[in-house]
Design a protein around this motif. Structure first.
Motif, PDB file in Angstrom:
ATOM      1  N   LYS A   1      88.179  32.364  74.061  1.00 36.40           N
ATOM      2  CA  LYS A   1      89.135  31.590  73.265  1.00 36.40           C
ATOM      3  C   LYS A   1      88.799  30.108  73.286  1.00 36.40           C
ATOM      4  CE  LYS A   1      93.070  34.746  73.586  1.00 36.40           C
ATOM      5  NZ  LYS A   1      94.463  34.932  74.075  1.00 36.40           N
ATOM      6  N   LEU A   2      88.353  29.611  74.432  1.00 36.62           N
ATOM      7  CA  LEU A   2      87.950  28.212  74.494  1.00 36.62           C
ATOM      8  C   LEU A   2      86.768  27.954  73.575  1.00 36.62           C
ATOM      9  CD1 LEU A   2      88.309  27.492  78.331  1.00 36.62           C
ATOM     10  CD2 LEU A   2      89.703  26.545  76.484  1.00 36.62           C
ATOM     11  N   GLY A   3      85.848  28.912  73.504  1.00 41.35           N
ATOM     12  CA  GLY A   3      84.716  28.775  72.595  1.00 41.35           C
ATOM     13  C   GLY A   3      85.149  28.777  71.144  1.00 41.35           C
ATOM     14  N   GLU A   4      86.081  29.644  70.808  1.00 38.40           N
ATOM     15  CA  GLU A   4      86.581  29.694  69.438  1.00 38.40           C
ATOM     16  C   GLU A   4      87.269  28.389  69.052  1.00 38.40           C
ATOM     17  OE1 GLU A   4      89.137  33.057  69.551  1.00 38.40           O
ATOM     18  OE2 GLU A   4      87.491  34.529  69.476  1.00 38.40           O
ATOM     19  N   GLY A   5      87.871  27.733  70.028  1.00 37.96           N
ATOM     20  CA  GLY A   5      88.576  26.487  69.752  1.00 37.96           C
ATOM     21  C   GLY A   5      87.682  25.304  69.509  1.00 37.96           C
TER      22      GLY A   5
ATOM     23  N   ALA B   1      79.283  17.391  70.293  1.00 39.77           N
ATOM     24  CA  ALA B   1      80.341  17.698  71.256  1.00 39.77           C
ATOM     25  C   ALA B   1      80.579  19.206  71.301  1.00 39.77           C
ATOM     26  CB  ALA B   1      81.630  16.970  70.877  1.00 39.77           C
ATOM     27  N   ARG B   2      80.574  19.837  70.145  1.00 41.22           N
ATOM     28  CA  ARG B   2      80.768  21.293  70.102  1.00 41.22           C
ATOM     29  C   ARG B   2      79.644  22.000  70.840  1.00 41.22           C
ATOM     30  NH1 ARG B   2      81.340  21.667  65.105  1.00 41.22           N
ATOM     31  NH2 ARG B   2      79.240  22.251  64.445  1.00 41.22           N
ATOM     32  N   ALA B   3      78.419  21.532  70.630  1.00 45.93           N
ATOM     33  CA  ALA B   3      77.271  22.151  71.290  1.00 45.93           C
ATOM     34  C   ALA B   3      77.361  21.991  72.799  1.00 45.93           C
ATOM     35  CB  ALA B   3      75.974  21.537  70.764  1.00 45.93           C
ATOM     36  N   ASP B   4      77.771  20.811  73.274  1.00 44.01           N
ATOM     37  CA  ASP B   4      77.866  20.582  74.719  1.00 44.01           C
ATOM     38  C   ASP B   4      78.957  21.442  75.349  1.00 44.01           C
ATOM     39  OD1 ASP B   4      75.774  18.811  74.924  1.00 44.01           O
ATOM     40  OD2 ASP B   4      77.016  17.015  74.735  1.00 44.01           O
ATOM     41  N   VAL B   5      80.080  21.614  74.649  1.00 42.20           N
ATOM     42  CA  VAL B   5      81.144  22.471  75.177  1.00 42.20           C
ATOM     43  C   VAL B   5      80.655  23.912  75.250  1.00 42.20           C
ATOM     44  CG1 VAL B   5      83.415  23.461  74.722  1.00 42.20           C
ATOM     45  CG2 VAL B   5      83.057  21.009  74.464  1.00 42.20           C
ATOM     46  N   ARG B   6      79.983  24.369  74.228  1.00 47.53           N
ATOM     47  CA  ARG B   6      79.516  25.754  74.225  1.00 47.53           C
ATOM     48  C   ARG B   6      78.473  25.992  75.314  1.00 47.53           C
ATOM     49  NH1 ARG B   6      79.555  28.493  68.299  1.00 47.53           N
ATOM     50  NH2 ARG B   6      81.740  28.066  67.849  1.00 47.53           N
TER      51      ARG B   6
ATOM     52  N   GLU C   1      79.138  38.782  79.994  1.00 52.01           N
ATOM     53  CA  GLU C   1      78.353  37.549  79.910  1.00 52.01           C
ATOM     54  C   GLU C   1      77.386  37.562  78.729  1.00 52.01           C
ATOM     55  OE1 GLU C   1      74.738  35.239  82.246  1.00 52.01           O
ATOM     56  OE2 GLU C   1      76.049  36.564  83.404  1.00 52.01           O
ATOM     57  N   ALA C   2      76.652  38.653  78.553  1.00 47.70           N
ATOM     58  CA  ALA C   2      75.653  38.705  77.479  1.00 47.70           C
ATOM     59  C   ALA C   2      76.305  38.500  76.116  1.00 47.70           C
ATOM     60  CB  ALA C   2      74.907  40.036  77.522  1.00 47.70           C
ATOM     61  N   GLN C   3      77.449  39.113  75.922  1.00 47.83           N
ATOM     62  CA  GLN C   3      78.163  38.976  74.652  1.00 47.83           C
ATOM     63  C   GLN C   3      78.634  37.543  74.446  1.00 47.83           C
ATOM     64  OE1 GLN C   3      81.370  41.781  74.196  1.00 47.83           O
ATOM     65  NE2 GLN C   3      82.340  40.613  72.553  1.00 47.83           N
ATOM     66  N   LEU C   4      79.142  36.932  75.498  1.00 46.54           N
ATOM     67  CA  LEU C   4      79.598  35.553  75.397  1.00 46.54           C
ATOM     68  C   LEU C   4      78.440  34.603  75.106  1.00 46.54           C
ATOM     69  CD1 LEU C   4      82.235  35.375  78.259  1.00 46.54           C
ATOM     70  CD2 LEU C   4      82.640  34.815  75.865  1.00 46.54           C
ATOM     71  N   LEU C   5      77.330  34.794  75.798  1.00 42.84           N
ATOM     72  CA  LEU C   5      76.178  33.929  75.557  1.00 42.84           C
ATOM     73  C   LEU C   5      75.702  34.049  74.117  1.00 42.84           C
ATOM     74  CD1 LEU C   5      74.026  34.256  78.810  1.00 42.84           C
ATOM     75  CD2 LEU C   5      75.753  32.566  78.228  1.00 42.84           C
ATOM     76  N   ALA C   6      75.729  35.248  73.585  1.00 43.70           N
ATOM     77  CA  ALA C   6      75.306  35.457  72.199  1.00 43.70           C
ATOM     78  C   ALA C   6      76.200  34.701  71.232  1.00 43.70           C
ATOM     79  CB  ALA C   6      75.309  36.943  71.866  1.00 43.70           C
ATOM     80  N   SER C   7      77.487  34.583  71.551  1.00 42.50           N
ATOM     81  CA  SER C   7      78.423  33.895  70.656  1.00 42.50           C
ATOM     82  C   SER C   7      78.421  32.385  70.858  1.00 42.50           C
ATOM     83  CB  SER C   7      79.848  34.433  70.865  1.00 42.50           C
ATOM     84  OG  SER C   7      80.351  34.075  72.142  1.00 42.50           O
ATOM     85  N   LEU C   8      77.978  31.931  72.028  1.00 43.79           N
ATOM     86  CA  LEU C   8      78.060  30.509  72.357  1.00 43.79           C
ATOM     87  C   LEU C   8      76.771  29.743  72.102  1.00 43.79           C
ATOM     88  CD1 LEU C   8      79.997  30.850  75.736  1.00 43.79           C
ATOM     89  CD2 LEU C   8      80.894  29.814  73.648  1.00 43.79           C
ATOM     90  N   LEU C   9      75.636  30.404  72.263  1.00 43.50           N
ATOM     91  CA  LEU C   9      74.351  29.723  72.179  1.00 43.50           C
ATOM     92  C   LEU C   9      73.633  30.045  70.881  1.00 43.50           C
ATOM     93  CD1 LEU C   9      73.114  30.213  75.860  1.00 43.50           C
ATOM     94  CD2 LEU C   9      74.400  28.291  74.881  1.00 43.50           C
ATOM     95  N   THR C  10      72.753  29.130  70.478  1.00 42.10           N
ATOM     96  CA  THR C  10      71.975  29.302  69.257  1.00 42.10           C
ATOM     97  C   THR C  10      70.487  29.355  69.592  1.00 42.10           C
ATOM     98  OG1 THR C  10      71.651  26.928  68.837  1.00 42.10           O
ATOM     99  CG2 THR C  10      73.724  27.910  68.075  1.00 42.10           C
ATOM    100  N   GLU C  11      69.671  29.462  68.575  1.00 43.47           N
ATOM    101  CA  GLU C  11      68.218  29.488  68.786  1.00 43.47           C
ATOM    102  C   GLU C  11      67.730  28.191  69.430  1.00 43.47           C
ATOM    103  OE1 GLU C  11      66.383  30.297  65.075  1.00 43.47           O
ATOM    104  OE2 GLU C  11      67.115  32.359  64.946  1.00 43.47           O
TER     105      GLU C  11
END
Length: 245
Positions: free
Chosen positions: A88-92, A100-105, A120-130
């Motif tokens: 939820k924090l990531g969605e926010g 700033a968004r990138a640093d929070v993620r 964890e793997a699922q969260l990392l996939a949603s939070l990080l980019t290439e």
């Protein structure tokens, strides 16, 4: 002994100050959230977390590697105890400006790892980019959960303190006290060149700073002192501001 309070109290210098009024407002925001974090275990308020992350990221705090890890350790402890949702924090972060968004993620990604979450793997996939390939590698090579980390560099004791601020779990204080006693032994023996000495010194300095500010920390130090002797006892008395032997 002195140590930087790893939060954001000294970070105002990183912030552009277009005018005195703006500078005063920034200082108030950083100090406010630093206090919220330091005493969170005494008065948990999950509703402050989005604003805390926005402020830290907006002022560049989470762009600094060590402060990002300390904040991640704080969030990881909350997530581990199911007292905060990293998802939820990531969605926010959608409304946050780009960097700033990138640093929070990135901070949340570290938190997911340090918490040892099953998803964890699922969260990392949603939070990080290439663009975060290097960070993915760092995370994958790091221990999990946080309790598995060894204090081999000064950032790690500060991460333990980050976790303590979130939950007040005395096990984190014990990890810090173990390192502080190691510092006392090595320092008394003139073995400052030992691996991890700087990390142990950081733990001792942190406890010296925080014992007067936190009754629970002072109580834990005093309990450890009851069974200590030699340089370890001297170091513990110093944390308590006691000069007697």
């Amino acid at each position: 002994m002195q140590t930087l309070v790893f939060l954001v109290l000294a970070l105002v210098a990183l912030v552009p100050a277009p005018c005195p009024a703006a500078e005063m407002q920034i200082t108030k925001g950083l100090t406010h959230y630093a206090r919220d974090m330091e005493y969170y275990y005494q008065k948990p308020r999950p509703e402050v977390l989005p604003g805390l992350l926005r402020t830290l990221a907006g002022q560049g705090v989470l762009g600094h590697g060590e402060k990002r890890l300390v904040t991640a350790a704080f969030l990881a402890e909350l997530a581990r105890e199911r007292k905060a949702s990293l998802e939820k924090l990531g969605e926010g972060t959608q409304a946050f400006p780009g960097e700033a968004r990138a640093d929070v993620r990135r901070t949340l990604a570290w938190a997911a790892h340090l918490a040892g979450l099953a998803d964890e793997a699922q969260l990392l996939a949603s939070l990080l980019t290439e663009k975060d390939a290097t960070l993915r590698g760092q995370i994958s090579r790091s221990p999990a959960p946080l309790s598995a980390w060894q204090a081999n560099e000064p950032a790690v004791p500060r991460m333990f303190w980050g976790a303590y601020m979130a939950s007040g779990n005395p096990l984190w204080l014990d990890r810090l006290l173990n390192e502080a006693e190691r510092y006392a032994r090595l320092n008394a023996a003139g073995r400052q060149g030992e691996p991890g000495f700087a990390a142990s010194a950081a733990a001792a300095a942190l406890l010296y700073d925080m014992a007067p500010r936190h009754a629970a920390v002072k109580e834990r130090v005093r309990a450890r002192l009851a069974g200590a002797s030699g340089p370890e006892a001297d170091a513990l008395r110093l944390m308590l501001r006691e000069n007697g032997r």
